[in-house]
Design a protein around this motif. Structure first.
Motif, PDB file in Angstrom:
ATOM      1  N   GLN A   1      37.864  19.041 -37.603  1.00 51.56           N
ATOM      2  CA  GLN A   1      37.799  17.602 -37.335  1.00 51.56           C
ATOM      3  C   GLN A   1      36.523  17.252 -36.552  1.00 51.56           C
ATOM      4  OE1 GLN A   1      39.861  15.352 -38.599  1.00 51.56           O
ATOM      5  NE2 GLN A   1      38.534  13.746 -37.725  1.00 51.56           N
ATOM      6  N   GLU A   2      36.159  18.142 -35.618  1.00 53.17           N
ATOM      7  CA  GLU A   2      34.931  17.904 -34.859  1.00 53.17           C
ATOM      8  C   GLU A   2      33.717  17.918 -35.781  1.00 53.17           C
ATOM      9  OE1 GLU A   2      32.375  19.812 -31.108  1.00 53.17           O
ATOM     10  OE2 GLU A   2      34.316  20.679 -31.721  1.00 53.17           O
TER      11      GLU A   2
ATOM     12  N   ASP B   1      33.667  14.622 -37.601  1.00 51.41           N
ATOM     13  CA  ASP B   1      33.231  13.544 -36.706  1.00 51.41           C
ATOM     14  C   ASP B   1      31.721  13.631 -36.424  1.00 51.41           C
ATOM     15  OD1 ASP B   1      35.851  12.760 -36.606  1.00 51.41           O
ATOM     16  OD2 ASP B   1      36.266  13.767 -34.687  1.00 51.41           O
ATOM     17  N   ASN B   2      31.221  14.850 -36.237  1.00 54.21           N
ATOM     18  CA  ASN B   2      29.792  15.024 -35.976  1.00 54.21           C
ATOM     19  C   ASN B   2      28.937  14.609 -37.163  1.00 54.21           C
ATOM     20  OD1 ASN B   2      30.313  15.928 -33.439  1.00 54.21           O
ATOM     21  ND2 ASN B   2      29.999  18.098 -33.885  1.00 54.21           N
ATOM     22  N   GLN B   3      29.463  14.848 -38.364  1.00 55.48           N
ATOM     23  CA  GLN B   3      28.731  14.422 -39.554  1.00 55.48           C
ATOM     24  C   GLN B   3      28.541  12.912 -39.559  1.00 55.48           C
ATOM     25  OE1 GLN B   3      27.292  17.458 -40.700  1.00 55.48           O
ATOM     26  NE2 GLN B   3      27.456  16.302 -42.608  1.00 55.48           N
ATOM     27  N   GLN B   4      29.613  12.192 -39.195  1.00 53.13           N
ATOM     28  CA  GLN B   4      29.521  10.729 -39.131  1.00 53.13           C
ATOM     29  C   GLN B   4      28.530  10.296 -38.032  1.00 53.13           C
ATOM     30  OE1 GLN B   4      30.913   8.613 -41.258  1.00 53.13           O
ATOM     31  NE2 GLN B   4      31.899  10.279 -42.399  1.00 53.13           N
ATOM     32  N   GLN B   5      28.617  10.977 -36.874  1.00 57.42           N
ATOM     33  CA  GLN B   5      27.710  10.649 -35.777  1.00 57.42           C
ATOM     34  C   GLN B   5      26.263  10.952 -36.146  1.00 57.42           C
ATOM     35  OE1 GLN B   5      28.871   9.264 -32.953  1.00 57.42           O
ATOM     36  NE2 GLN B   5      26.805   8.994 -32.154  1.00 57.42           N
TER      37      GLN B   5
ATOM     38  N   GLN C   1      26.150  21.336 -35.328  1.00 55.69           N
ATOM     39  CA  GLN C   1      26.798  21.424 -36.634  1.00 55.69           C
ATOM     40  C   GLN C   1      26.561  22.784 -37.286  1.00 55.69           C
ATOM     41  OE1 GLN C   1      29.090  19.094 -36.493  1.00 55.69           O
ATOM     42  NE2 GLN C   1      28.724  18.380 -38.586  1.00 55.69           N
TER      43      GLN C   1
END
Length: 1007
Positions: free
Chosen positions: A813-814, A817-821, A191
């Protein structure tokens, strides 16, 4: 674990013993000290875990034996098992773990002894340390649980409660927490990299605009340069065409020159060739003569070559016929030899048959003797059937008597060896006594010095006291002198009063008082000088005494070690008295054994029975020697049967020989005749003679043919010279024509060279009329190339910026998505971290231990109150402060498992209690542990062992122990108590008596 059967062989004090636990509930294992009571129980632990009180692995093997085996059957978790453990002295051991099935026991062994041991421990869910700290109160180690460190006690309790599964869950949770933490760290790093790339968007847009402007300017300059280049290239192209034409003309001129040179060389070669041909033509007669001679030799060789195939064919026919007749001859000789060998063999057999037949009368006589021997042997065999049991019993008794004698002899040798050792020890006694006297004299000398040192010390003390007295006297006198000085000062004053009576003094009295006072002052000053001198003397004496005292102290350092050594020597002398007693006892035993051996007074029952058997055997009148002689005689005459069979076989063989011998003689005569005819008058021999006749008629000589071929090879050059002559006749006119053609072509090339030289001069004038733009064009092309490269780089940068901007758009977008993961990983990491703490030692495990400790404490106190009459009380503490009293402000609690014991006088440490009280405390805790495990569903422990627990108790304490055991008896499948005190046998349902015999320890089960 419920025991069923224990079988010992050569284990510790046991030779062979077996104990069936079926039907035993509470049993007492009793016997004298050293009988083998504890060894019986050690057999259980050694069979299951391979552990015992022995120092080394071979120490469990019975003295004199080479191997040990223990079989133990038991029930665990409603399943019957059997463990067989063996060991060879000085070698390895084996372990067999079996489970009961419908077809008996089947093996559960793993690969290797250690793996099998792990399988046993996992199947029982109980290891050795846990067993001996709960259900097995071992002899001399009843305080095993109490003597462990607090953290070890807690671990033992955790093992008993099967908390290892929570430890495994904790480890799994830790591993998952670390996994999610590592993934979280990787995602955070990813990130950070994405965030840095997203922040580069504005910079990339600005850089892209600058690159687009540079591309437009560079493209405009590139167009101008290309137009200028086209113009210059047109002019330069025309100039290059003329240069190429000039270059072509020069090449043509050079080619013509080279062709002219070549033609001149060719003209010279043709002239040389014509001269050579002309020389050959001049030798025509000589060459023709040699050629005619060569042709004549060649015709002779062709004639011989024509005969050679016929000669070769005839030779091959002759060789083939000779081989064929040789083959037939060998075959006939081989058959003849075989028949001759067979005839000789038959003659030899016939001789053997005649020899066998000649002994027929002797064979008949031997057969009659054989029948007589067999009849006698049958009678002795019947008698042997009657005697054999008696002989077997006599052999058994003889072995037993000899074994008894051998044991007595071995014991006699052992006692004699011990006697020799004791004599050696006794021989050392005078040396020890002399050493005692020497050491005693040294100690007496040191004691004298010790007394003298004490005197020196007392003298020093006296001198110190004397010095102190003198110093005190000096102080008093100095004070008196000061007082006298003050008096003199007062007397000097006019109209002064007497300092003693305070009356007025006249002149006479004043002088008298002053004189008297001065006299006293002088006397006191002399006393001070004397005192100082005495003090100096005392100080010198004290220094001497101190030096002497220090020297004596150094000399007395060895006093304590000498006293200790003296005590050891005295102990050896005291032991010598025991040695003499033991020696006397051994001597008496030796005399008894020697008397028994000399008189044969041992194993009386066996000897009486042996005498009876001897009488029975004498009545039967059976002699094994006679039986053996008859049997040997029967075997000796058995050859007659064999000879009879051979005689019959010889008669049959004689018939066959008589039939076969005439045929062999006839066959041999026929083969000899055929062999003679084959070598003299056979068809093959006639064919060989015909071939030899044809060879003579052919008249071919291979040597002549070979010499002729050699001559032809030498004269081969005549044919070559003849061919050269013929070729010269044909080639001479052709070479003359070729010389003319070469001369014509040479003249033509010379004319062309002059014409091309004129064309070269004209082309040079045209080239000089145009300017050379080659350098300008090269510079323009280099500039255009550089601009093109710059333009390519700028376009690549523009594409790279556009690609980076597109990639940044996709990275947004990645990043989301990484923040959610990342949130999910943090959540999982936190969850598993909390689970690891919950399942760890300070979580559920500590909670379960703390929950079970009140029950354990209550059960312990309940049992302890019965054993001590409510006099003792225990308390389990699971936490304590980690700081001292000065650090209590920042103190932290640490995990532990301390046991606090209280009585009527308050709380005391475990070590201050007597042996009986300590055992009752240990017994109560261990009994409570065993009872607690029996109540909990997590373990299959159903056995309790108390080894020598009554020795430290008084009568009341023993009664209370027995009552406590009977109280919990219903909660265990089997309770074993071990004691050497016979008054407690009747307190239990069953008794297992252990007795020590010469054959090892023996077991007797009684009710």
């Amino acid at each position: 674990m419920i025991p069923l059967q224990l079988t010992l062989k050569n284990f510790l004090s046991y030779r062979e013993a077996s104990l069936d636990f079926r039907g035993l509930h509470t049993a007492c294992v009793c016997g004298a000290n050293g009988a083998g009571k504890s060894s019986l129980l050690e057999g259980i632990t050694w069979a299951i875990w391979g552990e015992s009180r022995a120092n080394t692995e071979d120490d469990v093997i019975h003295t004199g034996a080479e191997n040990v085996r223990v079989d133990f059957e038991f029930i665990c978790n409603n399943q019957q098992y059997r463990i067989i453990r063996t060991r060879q002295r000085g070698k390895g051991g084996s372990l067999d773990f079996q489970i009961a099935s419908s077809n008996g026991f089947r093996s559960l062994n793993a690969k290797g002894l250690r793996s099998t041991q792990d399988l046993i421990t996992s199947s029982l869910k109980l290891d050795y340390d846990t067993f001996v700290n709960s259900a097995y109160l071992r002899q001399g180690r009843a305080d095993e649980f109490m003597q462990r460190r607090p953290n070890e006690r807690k671990q033992i309790l955790a093992d008993l409660l099967k908390l290892e599964q929570y430890e495994e869950l904790a480890n799994q949770a830790k591993d998952l927490s670390k996994l999610y933490k590592g993934q979280m760290q990787q995602l955070e790093e990813s990130q950070d990299r994405l965030k840095e790339k997203l922040q580069q968007k504005e910079t990339l847009i600005t850089q892209k605009k600058g690159v687009v402007q540079e591309i437009e300017l560079l493209q405009k300059a590139q167009t101008q340069a290309q137009e200028r280049l086209k113009q210059l290239q047109a002019v330069q192209h025309q100039r290059q065409n003329w240069q190429q034409q000039l270059s072509w003309q020069k090449n043509q001129y050079e080619n013509i020159g080279q062709e002219s040179k070549r033609l001149k060389i060719e003209q010279s070669e043709v002239e040389n060739k014509l001269a050579e041909l002309k020389k050959n033509l001049s030798q025509e007669e000589e060459i023709n003569l040699k050629y005619q001679q060569f042709m004549s030799l060649q015709q002779k060789e062709e004639s011989l070559s024509a005969k050679f195939p016929t000669y070769q064919n005839l030779q091959q026919q002759k060789q083939k016929l000779e081989q064929e007749i040789f083959k037939h001859t060998n075959e006939l000789k081989l058959q003849l030899q075989k028949n001759i060998s067979r005839l000789e063999n038959l003659q030899q057999q016939e001789q053997e048959v005649q020899q066998i037949v000649s002994n027929s009368a002797e064979v008949e006589t031997a057969l009659e003797k054989l029948q007589e021997c067999r009849q006698r042997l049958s009678e002795l065999d019947q008698l042997q059937h009657q005697v054999a049991p008696l002989l077997q019993r006599r052999y058994t008794l003889t072995r037993e008597i000899e074994g008894r004698k051998a044991r007595l002899t071995a014991k006699l040798e052992q006692l004699q060896e011990e006697q020799v050792k004791l004599f050696i020890e006794i021989d050392k006694v005078p040396e020890v006594r002399q050493e005692v006297l020497t050491v005693d004299s040294q100690i007496q000398e040191l004691e004298k010095k010790q007394v003298y040192q004490q005197r020196v010390k007392e003298k020093g003390t006296e001198r110190k006291a004397r010095k102190k007295q003198l110093e005190d006297s000096q102080v008093i006198i100095e004070k008196q002198i000061q007082d006298l000085a003050k008096k003199l000062d007062l007397l000097v004053i006019p109209e002064a009063t007497c300092p003693l009576c305070e009356q007025e003094l006249d002149e006479h009295h004043r002088d008298h008082v002053i004189a008297k006072t001065q006299t006293q002052q002088r006397e006191m000053q002399e006393q001070i000088w004397q005192i100082k001198e005495s003090i100096a003397v005392c100080e010198r004496e004290l220094q001497c005494l101190r030096s002497e005292y220090s020297q004596l102290t150094e000399e007395l350092i060895a006093y304590s070690s000498l006293q200790q050594y003296f005590g050891q020597l005295e102990a050896q002398l005291e032991a010598s008295g025991d040695i003499k007693i033991k020696l006397t006892k051994i001597r008496s035993e030796i005399l008894e054994i020697e008397a028994a051996l000399s008189s044969g007074d041992y194993a009386p029952e066996g000897q009486n029975e042996l005498k009876y058997l001897e009488e029975e055997l004498k009545n039967l009148n059976y002699e094994e020697q006679t039986h053996a002689i008859v049997r040997a005689e029967e075997k000796r005459w058995r050859w007659a049967e064999i000879k009879q069979a051979k005689l019959e076989e010889a008669n049959r063989r004689q018939v066959k020989i008589n039939e076969e011998k005439p045929n062999l003689l006839e066959r041999i005569y026929f083969l000899e005749t055929e062999l003679e005819e084959l070598q003299k008058s056979s068809d093959i021999q006639k064919q060989i003679e015909a071939v030899e006749q044809s060879l003579e008629e052919l008249s071919y000589d291979a040597i002549v043919h070979q010499n002729l071929r050699a001559t032809i090879r030498q004269e081969q050059k005549a044919q070559f010279h003849y061919q050269q002559l013929q070729e010269a006749k044909q080639q001479y006119p052709q070479w003359q024509e070729k010389l003319k053609a070469v001369e014509q072509r040479l003249k033509f090339q010379q004319d062309n060279a002059a014409t091309i030289q004129q064309q070269i001069d004209q082309t040079l004038m045209q080239i000089e009329s145009l300017e050379d733009y080659a350098e300008v064009i090269e510079e323009l092309e280099l500039t255009i190339q550089n601009n093109r490269e710059k333009l390519d780089d700028l376009l690549a940068k523009k594409g790279s910026f556009e690609q980076s901007l597109q990639q940044i758009e996709s990275l947004k977008q990645e990043y989301i998505d990484n923040q959610q993961q990342l949130k999910e990983y943090k959540k999982q990491c936190r969850v598993y971290k909390e689970l690891a703490q919950a399942f760890g030692k300070n979580g559920i495990q500590a909670l379960m231990i703390e929950n079970v400790l009140p029950q354990l404490e209550a059960e312990t106190n309940q049992i302890l109150s019965r054993l001590t009459g409510n006099q003792l009380h225990v308390q389990f503490l699971t936490q304590k402060s980690s700081k001292t009293n000065r650090q209590k402000a920042a103190a932290k609690l640490i995990d532990t498992l301390d046991i606090v014991i209280a009585d009527a006088r308050g709380t005391r440490s475990y070590e201050t209690y007597s042996g009986g009280e300590a055992f009752r405390i240990n017994f109560s805790i261990r009994l409570a542990l065993a009872k607690l495990l029996a109540q909990r569903a997590g373990t299959s422990l159903q056995m309790l062992i108390v080894d020598e627990g009554f020795g430290t108790q008084d009568v009341e304490g023993c009664d209370r122990l027995i009552a406590a055991i009977n109280t919990i008896a219903s909660e265990f499948a089997c309770i074993l108590t071990v004691t050497h005190m016979p008054q407690f046998k009747e307190a239990f349902q069953h008794r297992i008596e252990v007795r020590k015999t010469n054959e090892g320890s023996q077991l007797i089960l009684s009710h």
